[in-house]
Design a protein around this motif. Structure first.
Motif, PDB file in Angstrom:
ATOM      1  N   ILE A 193       0.852  -1.198   0.000  1.00  0.00           N
ATOM      2  CA  ILE A 193       0.000   0.000   0.000  1.00  0.00           C
ATOM      3  C   ILE A 193       0.885   1.245   0.000  1.00  0.00           C
ATOM      4  O   ILE A 193       0.614   2.205  -0.722  1.00  0.00           O
ATOM      5  CB  ILE A 193      -0.962   0.009   1.207  1.00  0.00           C
ATOM      6  CG1 ILE A 193      -1.971  -1.138   1.092  1.00  0.00           C
ATOM      7  CG2 ILE A 193      -1.683   1.346   1.318  1.00  0.00           C
ATOM      8  CD1 ILE A 193      -2.745  -1.408   2.370  1.00  0.00           C
ATOM      9  N   GLY A 240       1.855   2.162  -3.254  1.00  0.00           N
ATOM     10  CA  GLY A 240       0.783   2.617  -4.136  1.00  0.00           C
ATOM     11  C   GLY A 240      -0.117   1.540  -4.716  1.00  0.00           C
ATOM     12  O   GLY A 240      -0.900   1.807  -5.623  1.00  0.00           O
ATOM     13  N   SER A 241      -0.088   0.334  -4.188  1.00  0.00           N
ATOM     14  CA  SER A 241      -0.896  -0.759  -4.738  1.00  0.00           C
ATOM     15  C   SER A 241      -2.355  -0.667  -4.284  1.00  0.00           C
ATOM     16  O   SER A 241      -2.656  -0.797  -3.099  1.00  0.00           O
ATOM     17  CB  SER A 241      -0.314  -2.111  -4.311  1.00  0.00           C
ATOM     18  OG  SER A 241      -1.193  -3.159  -4.670  1.00  0.00           O
ATOM     19  N   GLU A 242      -3.251  -0.472  -5.243  1.00  0.00           N
ATOM     20  CA  GLU A 242      -4.687  -0.445  -4.957  1.00  0.00           C
ATOM     21  C   GLU A 242      -5.193  -1.842  -4.589  1.00  0.00           C
ATOM     22  O   GLU A 242      -6.050  -1.990  -3.723  1.00  0.00           O
ATOM     23  CB  GLU A 242      -5.471   0.096  -6.156  1.00  0.00           C
ATOM     24  CG  GLU A 242      -5.326   1.582  -6.354  1.00  0.00           C
ATOM     25  CD  GLU A 242      -5.920   2.397  -5.222  1.00  0.00           C
ATOM     26  OE1 GLU A 242      -6.981   2.022  -4.674  1.00  0.00           O
ATOM     27  OE2 GLU A 242      -5.311   3.430  -4.877  1.00  0.00           O
ATOM     28  N   ARG A 243      -4.681  -2.870  -5.256  1.00  0.00           N
ATOM     29  CA  ARG A 243      -5.083  -4.237  -4.979  1.00  0.00           C
ATOM     30  C   ARG A 243      -4.740  -4.604  -3.531  1.00  0.00           C
ATOM     31  O   ARG A 243      -5.547  -5.188  -2.819  1.00  0.00           O
ATOM     32  CB  ARG A 243      -4.397  -5.209  -5.945  1.00  0.00           C
ATOM     33  CG  ARG A 243      -4.776  -6.672  -5.706  1.00  0.00           C
ATOM     34  CD  ARG A 243      -3.694  -7.675  -6.112  1.00  0.00           C
ATOM     35  NE  ARG A 243      -2.359  -7.367  -5.633  1.00  0.00           N
ATOM     36  CZ  ARG A 243      -1.909  -7.608  -4.396  1.00  0.00           C
ATOM     37  NH1 ARG A 243      -2.703  -8.134  -3.485  1.00  0.00           N
ATOM     38  NH2 ARG A 243      -0.677  -7.312  -4.057  1.00  0.00           N
ATOM     39  N   PHE A 265      -4.379  -2.513  -1.053  1.00  0.00           N
ATOM     40  CA  PHE A 265      -5.255  -1.732  -0.180  1.00  0.00           C
ATOM     41  C   PHE A 265      -6.615  -2.417  -0.043  1.00  0.00           C
ATOM     42  O   PHE A 265      -7.144  -2.540   1.060  1.00  0.00           O
ATOM     43  CB  PHE A 265      -5.432  -0.306  -0.706  1.00  0.00           C
ATOM     44  CG  PHE A 265      -6.412   0.493   0.101  1.00  0.00           C
ATOM     45  CD1 PHE A 265      -6.057   1.000   1.337  1.00  0.00           C
ATOM     46  CD2 PHE A 265      -7.697   0.709  -0.358  1.00  0.00           C
ATOM     47  CE1 PHE A 265      -6.965   1.722   2.103  1.00  0.00           C
ATOM     48  CE2 PHE A 265      -8.612   1.428   0.409  1.00  0.00           C
ATOM     49  CZ  PHE A 265      -8.237   1.936   1.641  1.00  0.00           C
ATOM     50  N   GLU A 266      -7.158  -2.851  -1.152  1.00  0.00           N
ATOM     51  CA  GLU A 266      -8.468  -3.506  -1.127  1.00  0.00           C
ATOM     52  C   GLU A 266      -8.423  -4.781  -0.277  1.00  0.00           C
ATOM     53  O   GLU A 266      -9.303  -5.017   0.554  1.00  0.00           O
ATOM     54  CB  GLU A 266      -8.899  -3.840  -2.556  1.00  0.00           C
ATOM     55  CG  GLU A 266     -10.304  -4.362  -2.652  1.00  0.00           C
ATOM     56  CD  GLU A 266     -10.753  -4.560  -4.095  1.00  0.00           C
ATOM     57  OE1 GLU A 266     -11.411  -5.593  -4.343  1.00  0.00           O
ATOM     58  OE2 GLU A 266     -10.447  -3.718  -4.941  1.00  0.00           O
ATOM     59  N   LYS A 315      -3.992   4.712   3.463  1.00  0.00           N
ATOM     60  CA  LYS A 315      -3.419   4.960   2.128  1.00  0.00           C
ATOM     61  C   LYS A 315      -2.348   6.042   2.172  1.00  0.00           C
ATOM     62  O   LYS A 315      -1.294   5.904   1.579  1.00  0.00           O
ATOM     63  CB  LYS A 315      -4.517   5.399   1.155  1.00  0.00           C
ATOM     64  CG  LYS A 315      -5.190   4.290   0.443  1.00  0.00           C
ATOM     65  CD  LYS A 315      -6.140   4.869  -0.582  1.00  0.00           C
ATOM     66  CE  LYS A 315      -6.345   3.882  -1.688  1.00  0.00           C
ATOM     67  NZ  LYS A 315      -7.246   4.383  -2.712  1.00  0.00           N
TER      68      LYS A 315
END
Length: 171
Positions: free
Chosen positions: A13, A16-19, A21-22, A58
């Protein structure tokens, strides 16, 4: 989800990983909701705070130190944010006594019959924290003992006592 996986996700995270974070969000949000609910005593404010907390995750994940405890980091972030919101509300409200009274008394909301209020009613602070960490955050009892600074036997005893209290209250 195990501690190592959460730690790895938090590092991702920070990159910068959105996956990541989810995945981190879905693995932790129920436990964090339950953890901060007593600060607000209503679902609406708790939901708002939860969104803010995960936005901070984030924004601040890059500051997380690799190989430390991601869950402890998240709990501290959630606690600090919740307290900041309460203090901000208190400063903005000239009626500080009314705010304290409101904070100490459960509000009439659609959440009044939830397990969180039952837990608050019958469990002491240690029992509440142990149940939240074990049931919703999937901590192991030894990890709870380390985080709360208690002997493992005490954590196990308090967990058993908490379950008995909840069972009795819910019957």
């Amino acid at each position: 989800m195990d501690k190592r996986r959460l730690n790895k996700l938090l590092i991702e995270i920070g990159d910068g990983s959105e996956r990541a974070f989810e995945e981190f969000y879905y693995a932790t949000y129920k436990g964090i909701y339950a953890f901060i609910y007593p600060y607000f005593k209503n679902g609406e404010d708790t939901e708002d705070a939860l969104q803010d907390i995960y936005m901070q995750v984030k924004d601040k994940a890059y500051m997380y130190k690799k190989d430390t405890d991601a869950r402890a980091w998240l709990f501290q972030l959630a606690k600090n944010h919740s307290l900041n919101l309460i203090y901000k509300k208190k400063r903005e409200n000239d009626k500080a006594e009314a705010l304290i009274s409101e904070y100490n008394e459960p509000r009439e909301t659609k959440w009044d019959n939830t397990i969180f209020l039952v837990m608050q009613k019958v469990l002491n602070e240690d029992e509440y924290q142990i149940v939240i960490r074990y049931v919703l955050m999937n901590y192991k009892h030894k990890d709870i003992a380390n985080e709360l600074g208690m002997p493992l036997g005490t954590v196990l005893s308090k967990y058993k006592t908490a379950l008995e209290k909840l069972r009795k209250e819910l019957e």
